[in-house]
Design a protein around this motif. Structure first.
Motif, mmCIF file in Angstrom:
data_model
loop_
_atom_site.group_PDB
_atom_site.id
_atom_site.type_symbol
_atom_site.label_atom_id
_atom_site.label_comp_id
_atom_site.label_asym_id
_atom_site.label_seq_id
_atom_site.Cartn_x
_atom_site.Cartn_y
_atom_site.Cartn_z
ATOM 1 N N SER A 1 0.829 -1.210 0.000
ATOM 2 C CA SER A 1 0.000 0.000 0.000
ATOM 3 C C SER A 1 0.860 1.255 0.000
ATOM 4 O O SER A 1 0.482 2.283 -0.569
ATOM 5 C CB SER A 1 -0.949 0.005 1.202
ATOM 6 O OG SER A 1 -0.234 -0.116 2.416
ATOM 7 N N ALA A 2 2.055 1.193 0.629
ATOM 8 C CA ALA A 2 2.967 2.336 0.606
ATOM 9 C C ALA A 2 3.476 2.585 -0.806
ATOM 10 O O ALA A 2 3.653 3.731 -1.226
ATOM 11 C CB ALA A 2 4.134 2.095 1.558
ATOM 12 N N ALA A 3 3.723 1.495 -1.545
ATOM 13 C CA ALA A 3 4.174 1.649 -2.935
ATOM 14 C C ALA A 3 3.084 2.306 -3.781
ATOM 15 O O ALA A 3 3.374 3.135 -4.656
ATOM 16 C CB ALA A 3 4.555 0.290 -3.513
ATOM 17 N N VAL A 4 1.827 1.953 -3.505
ATOM 18 C CA VAL A 4 0.718 2.584 -4.225
ATOM 19 C C VAL A 4 0.669 4.072 -3.889
ATOM 20 O O VAL A 4 0.537 4.929 -4.781
ATOM 21 C CB VAL A 4 -0.615 1.904 -3.876
ATOM 22 C CG1 VAL A 4 -1.791 2.680 -4.474
ATOM 23 C CG2 VAL A 4 -0.623 0.464 -4.385
ATOM 24 N N ARG A 5 0.799 4.411 -2.607
ATOM 25 C CA ARG A 5 0.803 5.828 -2.224
ATOM 26 C C ARG A 5 1.939 6.577 -2.906
ATOM 27 O O ARG A 5 1.781 7.727 -3.335
ATOM 28 C CB ARG A 5 0.936 5.968 -0.712
ATOM 29 C CG ARG A 5 -0.283 5.538 0.071
ATOM 30 C CD ARG A 5 -0.133 5.862 1.544
ATOM 31 N NE ARG A 5 -1.193 5.250 2.295
ATOM 32 C CZ ARG A 5 -1.146 4.041 2.826
ATOM 33 N NH1 ARG A 5 -0.045 3.311 2.681
ATOM 34 N NH2 ARG A 5 -2.160 3.545 3.479
ATOM 35 N N PRO B 1 -4.501 7.282 -11.729
ATOM 36 C CA PRO B 1 -4.908 6.283 -12.725
ATOM 37 C C PRO B 1 -6.038 5.391 -12.223
ATOM 38 O O PRO B 1 -6.316 5.318 -11.025
ATOM 39 C CB PRO B 1 -3.623 5.468 -12.919
ATOM 40 C CG PRO B 1 -2.929 5.560 -11.599
ATOM 41 C CD PRO B 1 -3.203 6.962 -11.102
ATOM 42 N N SER B 2 -6.656 4.700 -13.164
ATOM 43 C CA SER B 2 -7.625 3.665 -12.792
ATOM 44 C C SER B 2 -6.871 2.517 -12.122
ATOM 45 O O SER B 2 -5.642 2.421 -12.211
ATOM 46 C CB SER B 2 -8.351 3.145 -14.029
ATOM 47 O OG SER B 2 -7.439 2.437 -14.872
ATOM 48 N N PHE B 3 -7.610 1.649 -11.465
ATOM 49 C CA PHE B 3 -6.967 0.529 -10.778
ATOM 50 C C PHE B 3 -6.230 -0.370 -11.761
ATOM 51 O O PHE B 3 -5.117 -0.825 -11.496
ATOM 52 C CB PHE B 3 -8.007 -0.280 -9.996
ATOM 53 C CG PHE B 3 -7.403 -1.380 -9.170
ATOM 54 C CD1 PHE B 3 -6.687 -1.101 -8.025
ATOM 55 C CD2 PHE B 3 -7.538 -2.716 -9.561
ATOM 56 C CE1 PHE B 3 -6.115 -2.114 -7.266
ATOM 57 C CE2 PHE B 3 -6.976 -3.732 -8.809
ATOM 58 C CZ PHE B 3 -6.263 -3.427 -7.655
ATOM 59 N N GLY C 1 1.040 -0.597 -14.387
ATOM 60 C CA GLY C 1 2.253 0.170 -14.126
ATOM 61 C C GLY C 1 3.142 -0.468 -13.083
ATOM 62 O O GLY C 1 4.362 -0.269 -13.085
ATOM 63 N N MET C 2 2.545 -1.253 -12.170
ATOM 64 C CA MET C 2 3.308 -1.950 -11.141
ATOM 65 C C MET C 2 3.668 -3.372 -11.572
ATOM 66 O O MET C 2 4.164 -4.153 -10.773
ATOM 67 C CB MET C 2 2.506 -1.963 -9.830
ATOM 68 C CG MET C 2 2.206 -0.572 -9.288
ATOM 69 S SD MET C 2 1.272 -0.574 -7.739
ATOM 70 C CE MET C 2 2.535 -1.143 -6.588
ATOM 71 N N ARG C 3 3.357 -3.692 -12.853
ATOM 72 C CA ARG C 3 3.668 -4.998 -13.432
ATOM 73 C C ARG C 3 3.024 -6.138 -12.642
ATOM 74 O O ARG C 3 3.648 -7.155 -12.327
ATOM 75 C CB ARG C 3 5.183 -5.196 -13.521
ATOM 76 C CG ARG C 3 5.868 -4.181 -14.411
ATOM 77 C CD ARG C 3 7.352 -4.430 -14.530
ATOM 78 N NE ARG C 3 7.986 -3.437 -15.405
ATOM 79 C CZ ARG C 3 9.280 -3.405 -15.696
ATOM 80 N NH1 ARG C 3 10.089 -4.319 -15.174
ATOM 81 N NH2 ARG C 3 9.768 -2.472 -16.476
ATOM 82 N N MET C 4 1.751 -5.941 -12.326
ATOM 83 C CA MET C 4 0.989 -6.943 -11.592
ATOM 84 C C MET C 4 -0.365 -7.104 -12.256
ATOM 85 O O MET C 4 -0.882 -6.176 -12.893
ATOM 86 C CB MET C 4 0.793 -6.520 -10.121
ATOM 87 C CG MET C 4 2.073 -6.360 -9.328
ATOM 88 S SD MET C 4 1.747 -5.798 -7.633
ATOM 89 C CE MET C 4 0.879 -7.227 -6.985
ATOM 90 N N GLN C 5 -0.943 -8.293 -12.118
ATOM 91 C CA GLN C 5 -2.318 -8.501 -12.528
ATOM 92 C C GLN C 5 -3.232 -7.793 -11.524
ATOM 93 O O GLN C 5 -2.962 -7.792 -10.326
ATOM 94 C CB GLN C 5 -2.646 -9.988 -12.564
ATOM 95 C CG GLN C 5 -1.860 -10.760 -13.613
ATOM 96 C CD GLN C 5 -2.239 -10.361 -15.028
ATOM 97 O OE1 GLN C 5 -3.409 -10.093 -15.310
ATOM 98 N NE2 GLN C 5 -1.251 -10.338 -15.925
ATOM 99 N N ALA C 6 -4.318 -7.183 -12.021
ATOM 100 C CA ALA C 6 -5.217 -6.448 -11.145
ATOM 101 C C ALA C 6 -5.758 -7.310 -9.996
ATOM 102 O O ALA C 6 -5.781 -6.856 -8.836
ATOM 103 C CB ALA C 6 -6.366 -5.845 -11.956
ATOM 104 N N PRO C 7 -6.182 -8.573 -10.239
ATOM 105 C CA PRO C 7 -6.662 -9.389 -9.114
ATOM 106 C C PRO C 7 -5.572 -9.642 -8.064
ATOM 107 O O PRO C 7 -5.860 -9.706 -6.862
ATOM 108 C CB PRO C 7 -7.099 -10.694 -9.780
ATOM 109 C CG PRO C 7 -7.404 -10.314 -11.187
ATOM 110 C CD PRO C 7 -6.401 -9.256 -11.537
ATOM 111 N N THR C 8 -4.316 -9.791 -8.516
ATOM 112 C CA THR C 8 -3.215 -10.014 -7.571
ATOM 113 C C THR C 8 -3.001 -8.780 -6.715
ATOM 114 O O THR C 8 -2.842 -8.876 -5.486
ATOM 115 C CB THR C 8 -1.919 -10.354 -8.327
ATOM 116 O OG1 THR C 8 -2.133 -11.526 -9.111
ATOM 117 C CG2 THR C 8 -0.767 -10.597 -7.347
ATOM 118 N N LEU C 9 -2.979 -7.615 -7.333
ATOM 119 C CA LEU C 9 -2.799 -6.376 -6.570
ATOM 120 C C LEU C 9 -3.946 -6.177 -5.594
ATOM 121 O O LEU C 9 -3.735 -5.807 -4.430
ATOM 122 C CB LEU C 9 -2.706 -5.185 -7.530
ATOM 123 C CG LEU C 9 -2.585 -3.804 -6.881
ATOM 124 C CD1 LEU C 9 -1.357 -3.726 -5.987
ATOM 125 C CD2 LEU C 9 -2.547 -2.708 -7.955
#
Length: 361
Positions: free
Chosen positions: A227-231, A243-245, A251-259
């Motif tokens: 969550s700190a990385a998202v902030r 940005p949208s989710f 952008g974080m090189r992750m699948q949306a369900p994983t994030l």
């Protein structure tokens, strides 16, 4: 695995506390493998080892900062006493009673009003150090977060005392506006969290105590975890351009369900993170600036002032205008107080400096 670190200014506060109580510092540092001069961050585990060494040497887990010593083993007994509670509110009220018996002062009282839970510190002593009050908050809030298995976002923290030299670290640590030289010391969060169930058992407690206090120093910090990385990414742009989710995940090189799943494991959602950041930005601007509410609502990403009004009332139980008026009234009352020997200009300078949020994660 990345090591969790404690900032040098946190250590400076700790060592200054030990000097006030005439504790020989160098033998304690050597005992836990730390150099006599600490200019770089140390690991949370090293700080935890120092905490245990100090508690054993002083027979006080509150570093001599309470009216009575918090004898060795008190923290473990506190945690045991909370395991049989059912909800966060039940645990918080019991924990505050326990700490009052142990420390006498400072002691906390839970007040629930206007959708907020306020832990207000009462103290027979005229004033204690910022380190003392922060240590109290670390114990109370850290244990509460562990009991319910998630970080509990803080709205704001008030300190009755003046700011230490490194007040910025206090703001970063709590992830919320921090104000010094206030009428009362208090920690404030959403009252909705009080209904969360206590989910820990004796098996979890044994593991928790093996890692304490390092785990409560960093596990539930505002600036730890995904969550700190998202902030950090959101801080790089204005709220209206967040940005949208799905775009964030890419952008974080992750699948949306994983994030989404990993954020949920930290007790967060993308929406809750954005709400926390917008709320902090709004409160900072209202406490320290004169921009109109309409301009402020656009600054923090609301398409209409009415939407901002609704969100702010949900966050605080007040309208933006009434929140600003009450904050100004508190400052005026402090300026008129005979106890304010520093004078109004010094008081406003202190509050203006230290309620600003540090956005560098």
């Amino acid at each position: 695995m990345e090591r969790r670190m404690i900032a040098p200014c946190f250590m400076d506060d700790t060592l200054e506390c030990l000097r006030r109580h005439n504790v020989e510092i160098e033998p304690l540092l050597a005992r836990v493998g730390l150099p006599p001069v600490i200019s770089q961050p140390i690991s949370a585990e090293q700080y935890g080892a120092l905490w245990h060494a100090v508690a054993e040497t002083m027979d006080d887990e509150f570093f001599g900062e309470g009216a009575r010593p918090m004898r060795s083993g008190s923290f473990a007994l506190l945690c045991h006493a909370l395991l049989s509670t059912k909800t966060l509110e039940h645990a918080l009220r019991r924990g505050l009673r326990f700490l009052r018996v142990v420390l006498d002062d400072p002691h906390g009282q839970l007040i629930v009003r206007n959708g907020l839970a306020e832990v207000i510190l009462e103290d027979a002593s005229p004033l204690r150090s910022a380190f003392a009050y922060r240590t109290f908050w670390i114990i109370v809030h850290g244990v509460n977060c562990w009991l319910v298995g998630r970080r509990l976002p803080i709205r704001w923290v008030d300190f009755k005392c003046s700011a230490p030299p490194d007040g910025t670290d206090y703001r970063l640590f709590f992830g919320a506006p921090v104000r010094f030289d206030q009428r009362e010391s208090r920690l404030v969060f959403d009252a909705d969290f009080l209904t969360l169930p206590v989910i820990r058992d004796n098996s979890a407690l044994r593991e928790f105590l093996r890692q304490a206090p390092a785990n409560i120093l960093v596990r539930y910090r505002h600036d730890e975890g995904l969550s700190a990385a998202v902030r950090g990414r959101l801080h790089m742009t204005v709220p209206s351009a967040w940005p949208s989710f799905e775009t964030l995940a890419a952008g974080m090189r992750m699948q949306a369900p994983t994030l989404r799943r990993r954020l949920q494991s930290e007790g967060q959602t993308y929406r809750s993170i954005k709400d926390e950041m917008r709320r902090a930005l709004a409160m900072e601007a209202l406490l320290g600036g004169s921009r109109s509410v309409a301009d402020l609502s656009a600054d923090i990403g609301f398409s209409e002032p009415s939407a901002f009004h609704r969100a702010f009332h949900k966050w605080t139980g007040k309208s933006p205008a009434s929140f600003r008026r009450e904050a100004a009234s508190r400052l005026d009352a402090q300026d008129r107080s005979p106890a304010n020997s520093a004078g109004p200009q010094a008081r406003h300078a202190s509050n203006g400096k230290h309620c600003k949020i540090d956005h560098q994660i």
